[in-house]
Write a protein that holds these residues in place. Structure first.
Motif, short mmCIF file in Angstrom:
data_model
loop_
_atom_site.label_atom_id
_atom_site.label_comp_id
_atom_site.label_asym_id
_atom_site.label_seq_id
_atom_site.Cartn_x
_atom_site.Cartn_y
_atom_site.Cartn_z
N TYR A 115 1.33 9.97 -25.99
CA TYR A 115 0.91 11.10 -25.61
C TYR A 115 1.78 12.13 -25.72
O TYR A 115 2.97 12.18 -25.29
CB TYR A 115 0.17 11.02 -24.31
N ALA A 116 1.48 13.50 -26.42
CA ALA A 116 2.33 14.68 -26.53
C ALA A 116 1.85 15.48 -25.52
O ALA A 116 0.58 16.06 -25.51
CB ALA A 116 2.26 15.15 -27.77
N GLN A 117 2.62 15.61 -24.14
CA GLN A 117 2.13 16.37 -23.11
C GLN A 117 2.82 17.92 -23.42
O GLN A 117 4.08 18.04 -23.13
CB GLN A 117 2.49 15.84 -21.81
N PRO A 118 2.20 19.01 -23.54
CA PRO A 118 2.76 20.30 -23.80
C PRO A 118 3.50 20.50 -22.56
O PRO A 118 3.21 20.31 -21.54
CB PRO A 118 1.59 21.34 -24.27
N PHE A 143 -2.26 15.67 -26.77
CA PHE A 143 -3.11 14.84 -27.50
C PHE A 143 -2.42 13.50 -27.67
O PHE A 143 -1.12 13.31 -27.64
CB PHE A 143 -3.20 15.55 -29.10
N TYR A 144 -3.43 12.39 -27.97
CA TYR A 144 -2.76 11.07 -28.17
C TYR A 144 -2.40 10.90 -29.76
O TYR A 144 -3.04 11.65 -30.62
CB TYR A 144 -3.90 10.16 -27.86
N ASN A 176 0.12 11.30 -37.71
CA ASN A 176 -0.98 11.84 -36.71
C ASN A 176 -0.32 12.77 -35.92
O ASN A 176 -1.34 13.80 -35.60
CB ASN A 176 -1.33 10.56 -36.00
N TYR A 177 0.65 12.62 -35.39
CA TYR A 177 1.34 13.67 -34.43
C TYR A 177 1.63 14.95 -35.15
O TYR A 177 1.17 16.11 -34.64
CB TYR A 177 2.85 13.23 -34.10
N ILE A 184 6.92 13.51 -24.75
CA ILE A 184 6.37 12.24 -25.12
C ILE A 184 6.22 11.29 -24.18
O ILE A 184 7.22 10.98 -23.63
CB ILE A 184 7.26 12.03 -26.28
N GLN A 185 4.96 10.74 -24.04
CA GLN A 185 4.67 9.74 -22.89
C GLN A 185 4.30 8.58 -23.69
O GLN A 185 3.50 8.61 -24.47
CB GLN A 185 3.88 10.24 -21.95
#
Length: 168
Positions: free
Chosen positions: A5-8, A16-17, A23-24, A44-45
């Protein structure tokens, strides 16, 4: 393949996942905050995947700059390679260059035993201490050998599995 998961860092934006760098990139390129500005920085999680890949992510210290190399390692390394890396970097504290890292960069011996005493038993059975006559075998002090081994070896648990390792 793990799900990330990309956490802003921008609180006015949505994350977004993703499961691949393609995809990223597609999602990051079109991601804007509430004011229409592009989002540039993400935490990034690790969200979903097997425990080995989770432990690898933790040791890797995944971030926006090294996620591609992490995903490549998840796909191309076998579990033993991942285990070597997790121990070397996550447990021992070795440093690494994400662009060139290989599990063969680290000198780690791994034994799939539950304790130092079990490792001592294994070493005696394998003849590491030479040929021991059967009538003397029960006089071997395995606890003392295990205590000595603890000077060079370390016990750990990774992915629910007890291990003993030595990192040189």
């Amino acid at each position: 393949m793990p799900a990330l998961y990309a956490q802003p860092y921008d609180l006015s934006a949505n994350g977004f996942y993703f499961e691949s760098m393609e995809n990223y990139a597609a999602k990051a390129d079109s991601n804007c905050n509430d004011y229409g500005n592009p989002v540039e920085e993400y935490e990034i999680q690790f969200i979903d995947g097997d425990q080995m890949d989770r432990d690898l992510a933790k040791a890797w210290g995944i971030n926006q700059a090294n996620t591609g190399q992490y995903l490549e390692a998840c796909e191309s390394w076998d579990d033993h390679d991942k285990l070597v890396f997790i121990i070397a970097v996550g447990e021992v504290g070795y440093s690494f260059d994400p662009a060139t890292v290989s599990p063969s960069d680290f000198d780690v011996d791994i034994y799939r035993v539950d304790s130092m005493k079990e490792l001592a038993e294994q070493f005696v059975e394998e003849g590491l201490f030479g040929e021991i006559p059967e009538h003397l075998a029960h006089y071997i002090d395995l606890d003392s050998i295990a205590n000595d081994l603890a000077m060079d070896y370390t016990e750990t648990e990774i992915t629910g599995q007890r291990l003993v390792y030595r990192a040189v």
